[in-house]
Design a protein around this motif. Structure first.
Motif, PDB file in Angstrom:
ATOM      1  N   LYS A   6      42.972  63.771 -28.774  1.00 46.72           N
ATOM      2  CA  LYS A   6      43.546  64.923 -29.466  1.00 46.72           C
ATOM      3  C   LYS A   6      42.696  66.154 -29.232  1.00 46.72           C
ATOM      4  O   LYS A   6      43.225  67.260 -29.020  1.00 46.72           O
ATOM      5  CB  LYS A   6      43.648  64.624 -30.967  1.00 46.72           C
ATOM      6  CG  LYS A   6      44.301  65.751 -31.774  1.00 46.72           C
ATOM      7  CD  LYS A   6      44.405  65.363 -33.249  1.00 46.72           C
ATOM      8  CE  LYS A   6      45.036  66.490 -34.056  1.00 46.72           C
ATOM      9  NZ  LYS A   6      45.124  66.127 -35.491  1.00 46.72           N
ATOM     10  N   ARG A   7      41.368  65.977 -29.253  1.00 51.64           N
ATOM     11  CA  ARG A   7      40.467  67.108 -29.034  1.00 51.64           C
ATOM     12  C   ARG A   7      40.612  67.656 -27.617  1.00 51.64           C
ATOM     13  O   ARG A   7      40.653  68.876 -27.398  1.00 51.64           O
ATOM     14  CB  ARG A   7      39.024  66.676 -29.282  1.00 51.64           C
ATOM     15  CG  ARG A   7      37.991  67.778 -29.019  1.00 51.64           C
ATOM     16  CD  ARG A   7      38.289  68.989 -29.915  1.00 51.64           C
ATOM     17  NE  ARG A   7      37.478  70.128 -29.520  1.00 51.64           N
ATOM     18  CZ  ARG A   7      36.264  70.383 -29.996  1.00 51.64           C
ATOM     19  NH1 ARG A   7      35.711  69.564 -30.874  1.00 51.64           N
ATOM     20  NH2 ARG A   7      35.615  71.441 -29.607  1.00 51.64           N
ATOM     21  N   MET A   8      40.695  66.781 -26.629  1.00 48.43           N
ATOM     22  CA  MET A   8      40.840  67.204 -25.241  1.00 48.43           C
ATOM     23  C   MET A   8      42.108  68.025 -25.037  1.00 48.43           C
ATOM     24  O   MET A   8      42.146  68.927 -24.212  1.00 48.43           O
ATOM     25  CB  MET A   8      40.877  65.980 -24.314  1.00 48.43           C
ATOM     26  CG  MET A   8      39.547  65.283 -24.140  1.00 48.43           C
ATOM     27  SD  MET A   8      39.707  63.773 -23.158  1.00 48.43           S
ATOM     28  CE  MET A   8      40.348  64.436 -21.622  1.00 48.43           C
ATOM     29  N   ASN A   9      43.162  67.709 -25.788  1.00 45.90           N
ATOM     30  CA  ASN A   9      44.453  68.358 -25.605  1.00 45.90           C
ATOM     31  C   ASN A   9      44.731  69.450 -26.638  1.00 45.90           C
ATOM     32  O   ASN A   9      45.860  69.946 -26.720  1.00 45.90           O
ATOM     33  CB  ASN A   9      45.570  67.313 -25.647  1.00 45.90           C
ATOM     34  CG  ASN A   9      45.554  66.404 -24.431  1.00 45.90           C
ATOM     35  OD1 ASN A   9      46.035  66.757 -23.371  1.00 45.90           O
ATOM     36  ND2 ASN A   9      44.965  65.220 -24.582  1.00 45.90           N
ATOM     37  N   PHE A 101      48.121  73.934 -21.999  1.00 46.67           N
ATOM     38  CA  PHE A 101      47.944  72.482 -21.885  1.00 46.67           C
ATOM     39  C   PHE A 101      46.853  71.915 -22.790  1.00 46.67           C
ATOM     40  O   PHE A 101      46.909  70.766 -23.180  1.00 46.67           O
ATOM     41  CB  PHE A 101      47.631  72.085 -20.434  1.00 46.67           C
ATOM     42  CG  PHE A 101      48.790  72.244 -19.501  1.00 46.67           C
ATOM     43  CD1 PHE A 101      50.074  71.891 -19.884  1.00 46.67           C
ATOM     44  CD2 PHE A 101      48.599  72.750 -18.227  1.00 46.67           C
ATOM     45  CE1 PHE A 101      51.143  72.033 -19.021  1.00 46.67           C
ATOM     46  CE2 PHE A 101      49.666  72.895 -17.343  1.00 46.67           C
ATOM     47  CZ  PHE A 101      50.942  72.537 -17.750  1.00 46.67           C
ATOM     48  N   GLY A 102      45.835  72.720 -23.082  1.00 45.40           N
ATOM     49  CA  GLY A 102      44.775  72.214 -23.939  1.00 45.40           C
ATOM     50  C   GLY A 102      43.387  72.460 -23.387  1.00 45.40           C
ATOM     51  O   GLY A 102      43.189  72.871 -22.239  1.00 45.40           O
ATOM     52  N   GLU A 103      42.413  72.185 -24.235  1.00 44.03           N
ATOM     53  CA  GLU A 103      41.011  72.528 -23.993  1.00 44.03           C
ATOM     54  C   GLU A 103      40.443  71.932 -22.694  1.00 44.03           C
ATOM     55  O   GLU A 103      39.858  72.642 -21.882  1.00 44.03           O
ATOM     56  CB  GLU A 103      40.201  72.033 -25.188  1.00 44.03           C
ATOM     57  CG  GLU A 103      38.725  72.198 -25.106  1.00 44.03           C
ATOM     58  CD  GLU A 103      38.045  71.593 -26.326  1.00 44.03           C
ATOM     59  OE1 GLU A 103      37.116  70.791 -26.124  1.00 44.03           O
ATOM     60  OE2 GLU A 103      38.436  71.931 -27.460  1.00 44.03           O
ATOM     61  N   PHE A 104      40.587  70.618 -22.510  1.00 44.66           N
ATOM     62  CA  PHE A 104      40.003  69.967 -21.334  1.00 44.66           C
ATOM     63  C   PHE A 104      40.644  70.459 -20.047  1.00 44.66           C
ATOM     64  O   PHE A 104      39.960  70.724 -19.054  1.00 44.66           O
ATOM     65  CB  PHE A 104      40.149  68.448 -21.441  1.00 44.66           C
ATOM     66  CG  PHE A 104      39.691  67.713 -20.205  1.00 44.66           C
ATOM     67  CD1 PHE A 104      38.346  67.622 -19.900  1.00 44.66           C
ATOM     68  CD2 PHE A 104      40.617  67.136 -19.343  1.00 44.66           C
ATOM     69  CE1 PHE A 104      37.915  66.958 -18.749  1.00 44.66           C
ATOM     70  CE2 PHE A 104      40.196  66.468 -18.198  1.00 44.66           C
ATOM     71  CZ  PHE A 104      38.842  66.381 -17.910  1.00 44.66           C
ATOM     72  N   GLY A 348      32.188  79.106 -25.950  1.00 45.16           N
ATOM     73  CA  GLY A 348      31.162  78.107 -26.205  1.00 45.16           C
ATOM     74  C   GLY A 348      31.164  76.960 -25.219  1.00 45.16           C
ATOM     75  O   GLY A 348      30.424  75.989 -25.400  1.00 45.16           O
ATOM     76  N   MET A 349      31.974  77.024 -24.156  1.00 40.90           N
ATOM     77  CA  MET A 349      32.011  75.952 -23.167  1.00 40.90           C
ATOM     78  C   MET A 349      30.728  75.926 -22.332  1.00 40.90           C
ATOM     79  O   MET A 349      30.329  74.890 -21.803  1.00 40.90           O
ATOM     80  CB  MET A 349      33.217  76.119 -22.241  1.00 40.90           C
ATOM     81  CG  MET A 349      34.553  76.077 -22.957  1.00 40.90           C
ATOM     82  SD  MET A 349      34.890  74.491 -23.736  1.00 40.90           S
ATOM     83  CE  MET A 349      35.418  73.531 -22.317  1.00 40.90           C
ATOM     84  N   LEU A 350      30.106  77.068 -22.166  1.00 42.06           N
ATOM     85  CA  LEU A 350      28.786  77.206 -21.570  1.00 42.06           C
ATOM     86  C   LEU A 350      27.951  78.038 -22.543  1.00 42.06           C
ATOM     87  O   LEU A 350      28.497  78.617 -23.501  1.00 42.06           O
ATOM     88  CB  LEU A 350      28.881  77.889 -20.201  1.00 42.06           C
ATOM     89  CG  LEU A 350      29.490  77.056 -19.052  1.00 42.06           C
ATOM     90  CD1 LEU A 350      29.563  77.889 -17.777  1.00 42.06           C
ATOM     91  CD2 LEU A 350      28.716  75.763 -18.798  1.00 42.06           C
ATOM     92  N   PRO A 351      26.638  78.103 -22.379  1.00 43.77           N
ATOM     93  CA  PRO A 351      25.797  78.835 -23.341  1.00 43.77           C
ATOM     94  C   PRO A 351      26.319  80.229 -23.677  1.00 43.77           C
ATOM     95  O   PRO A 351      26.788  80.966 -22.813  1.00 43.77           O
ATOM     96  CB  PRO A 351      24.442  78.908 -22.614  1.00 43.77           C
ATOM     97  CG  PRO A 351      24.411  77.647 -21.811  1.00 43.77           C
ATOM     98  CD  PRO A 351      25.828  77.459 -21.322  1.00 43.77           C
ATOM     99  N   MET A 468      32.627  70.222 -25.094  1.00 44.04           N
ATOM    100  CA  MET A 468      33.446  69.649 -26.157  1.00 44.04           C
ATOM    101  C   MET A 468      32.815  69.850 -27.527  1.00 44.04           C
ATOM    102  O   MET A 468      33.531  70.002 -28.534  1.00 44.04           O
ATOM    103  CB  MET A 468      33.662  68.154 -25.897  1.00 44.04           C
ATOM    104  CG  MET A 468      34.379  67.428 -27.020  1.00 44.04           C
ATOM    105  SD  MET A 468      34.669  65.689 -26.654  1.00 44.04           S
ATOM    106  CE  MET A 468      36.189  65.797 -25.723  1.00 44.04           C
ATOM    107  N   HIS A 469      31.499  69.881 -27.572  1.00 41.53           N
ATOM    108  CA  HIS A 469      30.792  69.974 -28.856  1.00 41.53           C
ATOM    109  C   HIS A 469      30.524  71.415 -29.277  1.00 41.53           C
ATOM    110  O   HIS A 469      30.088  71.654 -30.404  1.00 41.53           O
ATOM    111  CB  HIS A 469      29.468  69.211 -28.758  1.00 41.53           C
ATOM    112  CG  HIS A 469      29.625  67.800 -28.317  1.00 41.53           C
ATOM    113  ND1 HIS A 469      30.235  66.830 -29.086  1.00 41.53           N
ATOM    114  CD2 HIS A 469      29.284  67.190 -27.139  1.00 41.53           C
ATOM    115  CE1 HIS A 469      30.241  65.680 -28.437  1.00 41.53           C
ATOM    116  NE2 HIS A 469      29.695  65.869 -27.243  1.00 41.53           N
TER     117      HIS A 469
END
Length: 476
Positions: A6-9, A101-104, A348-351, A468-469
């Motif tokens: 669910k988080r990935m999408n 489509f989502g986060e991932f 927040g996907m990278l610093p 993801m975090h």
């Protein structure tokens, strides 16, 4: 596992990106975007790839390869135009796919594009370096081999010209987009003039026998690549496709566009049309001036052909303007790449330091990171090797955007605004755009596909261990 999936999408809300990008200054007009697009698309490739692909893959039929690549790019450009008009966010495909489509999946598309920008910066700078060295060579100025070639080339240590031009463009961009846009507009006009001058003069040196046979008999080159026949034309398309990818750099800057619903489609489609005409003209004239075999391992075939046909003065004029004009492509790629890195930091996907803006509201931290990596790549990899790698990441993003049109249409007029442009012949063209991009990707050599896989694995590790975090953390 259910929560993990669910988080990935998880799909980001369009309003979140509108708010996050609101501090970027909307100062770019349609004229600026067409100039940026033409400047980026019509870059080092137009002065280099027609000769290289003719010698290695297609012979005189390199013109067909350019036309087929243009058709694929045109299909994708239509999808990009609708996406950019509906969602004028920084980061282009990364941000769009996050919403659709989502986060991932957004991360995968953005990570693939990041490979394009990293490599394209080095690729364009390497082509610019070759032309500058070709320009000063008749004056008796020759850099030593150790300072003219990357470390992976025999006798090479560093391409010092590549390093200098990347640093120069980074300095220009660090002073603001509006000032750079003025420089870009002038250089683009000069570059188009240089290309037209080459075509006019080159027409006087054409020998019809150089076009025969137009499609050479097929065979396999010693390195395993295909030459001649449809296989050679197809292989040429996969190499040449990188020539047209500059239009996606326009979309990356859509958060800084005035009236993006109109300016984005006009900028993307208009710049691609101009580029196609120029590319086909140059390739057709170049292979008519000399037998295509003369262009093997020649990184500056346009200047060489003019000099060998007795037009040394014109060669000097064209290469001087072309070298200055190539800065426009470097500007476009570095501008787009820095905005993509900014977007990763924004989410927040990278610093987060990548999204920090200076007092001029410019993401210069992201620009510095892009510059350093571009210099390292340009110092280590050869021009021809880079030409294959550029296309791989781009094509992955193109496939995502093509399929994304289907999901976008369901949400237009709801949580996503109705765009000022829509991809015609829906639902057929989005599918054709996806299949065409897939076919070009499949035609890349194995090294390019292997490196694309390695890059994806690295990206997946970064996402699952960090992105993801940290995704959706507030960036102040």
């Amino acid at each position: 596992m259910k929560n993990f999936w669910k988080r990935m999408n998880h799909k980001e809300s369009p309003s979140v990106y509108e708010n996050k990008d609101s501090h970027l200054v909307r100062s770019l007009t349609t004229k600026d975007f067409i100039s940026l697009g033409v400047g980026t698309i019509v870059s080092a490739a137009i002065f280099t790839l027609p000769g290289i692909v003719a010698a290695n893959n297609a012979g005189p039929a390199v013109t067909i390869s350019f036309l087929l690549a243009a058709i694929v790019a045109g299909l994708v450009a239509l999808a990009y135009a609708e996406m950019a008009s509906a969602m004028p966010f920084a980061g282009s495909a990364y941000s769009w796919i996050n919403v659709i489509f989502g986060e991932f999946w957004g991360w995968v598309a953005g990570w693939a594009l990041l490979a394009e920008y990293f490599i394209a910066v080095a690729f364009v700078a390497a082509g610019l370096s070759a032309n500058i060295r070709g320009l000063i060579s008749p004056l008796g100025i020759n850099l030593p081999t150790s300072l003219s070639n990357p470390i992976t080339t025999s006798g090479g240590l560093i391409d010092i010209v590549t390093v200098i031009v990347i640093l120069l463009v980074a300095w220009l961009l660090s002073n603001g987009i509006s000032k750079v846009a003025k420089v870009e507009n002038v250089l683009v006009l000069l570059k188009v003039f240089a290309i037209i001058l080459f075509i006019i003069v080159g027409l006087t040196a054409i020998h019809i026998q150089n076009y025969l046979p137009f499609i050479p008999k097929p065979h396999v080159n010693p390195d395993g690549t295909r030459f001649g026949g449809f296989g050679g034309i197809y292989a040429g398309v996969s190499v040449i496709f990188l020539s047209y990818i500059g239009f996606d750099s326009i979309a990356a800057n859509s958060a800084e566009a005035k009236n993006p619903q109109k300016t984005m489609p006009r900028g993307i489609i208009g710049s691609l049309i101009v580029a196609v005409v120029l590319f086909v003209g140059v390739s057709l004239v170049l292979v008519g001036m000399f037998k295509y075999t003369n262009y093997a391992n020649n990184a500056e075939p346009v200047g060489w052909a003019l000099r060998q046909s007795g037009h040394e003065v014109v060669a000097t004029v064209v290469q001087t303007i072309a070298s200055a004009g190539m800065f426009t492509a470097l500007i476009g790629m570095m501008l787009a790449g820095s905005r993509l890195l900014y977007s990763f930091g924004r989410d927040g996907m990278l610093p987060k330091f990548l999204s920090k803006l200076n007092h001029k509201h410019l993401p210069n931290n992201a620009l510095i990171v892009l510059t350093v990596i571009g210099v390292i790549i340009g110092s280590c990899l050869s021009f021809q090797f880079l030409s294959q790698l550029v296309s791989a990441g781009t094509l992955i993003a193109f496939m995502f955007v093509s399929l994304g049109i289907y999901s976008l249409r369901k949400r237009e007029g709801k949580d996503i605004q109705v765009p000022g442009f829509k991809m015609p012949f829906y639902p057929v063209l989005p599918a054709l755009s996806f299949l065409a991009s897939l076919s070009v990707f499949w035609g890349l050599d194995n090294d390019a596909k292997i490196y694309a896989l390695v890059w994806f694995i690295i990206g997946a590790i970064i996402y699952f261990s960090y992105g993801m975090h940290h995704f959706k953390e507030e960036v102040k």
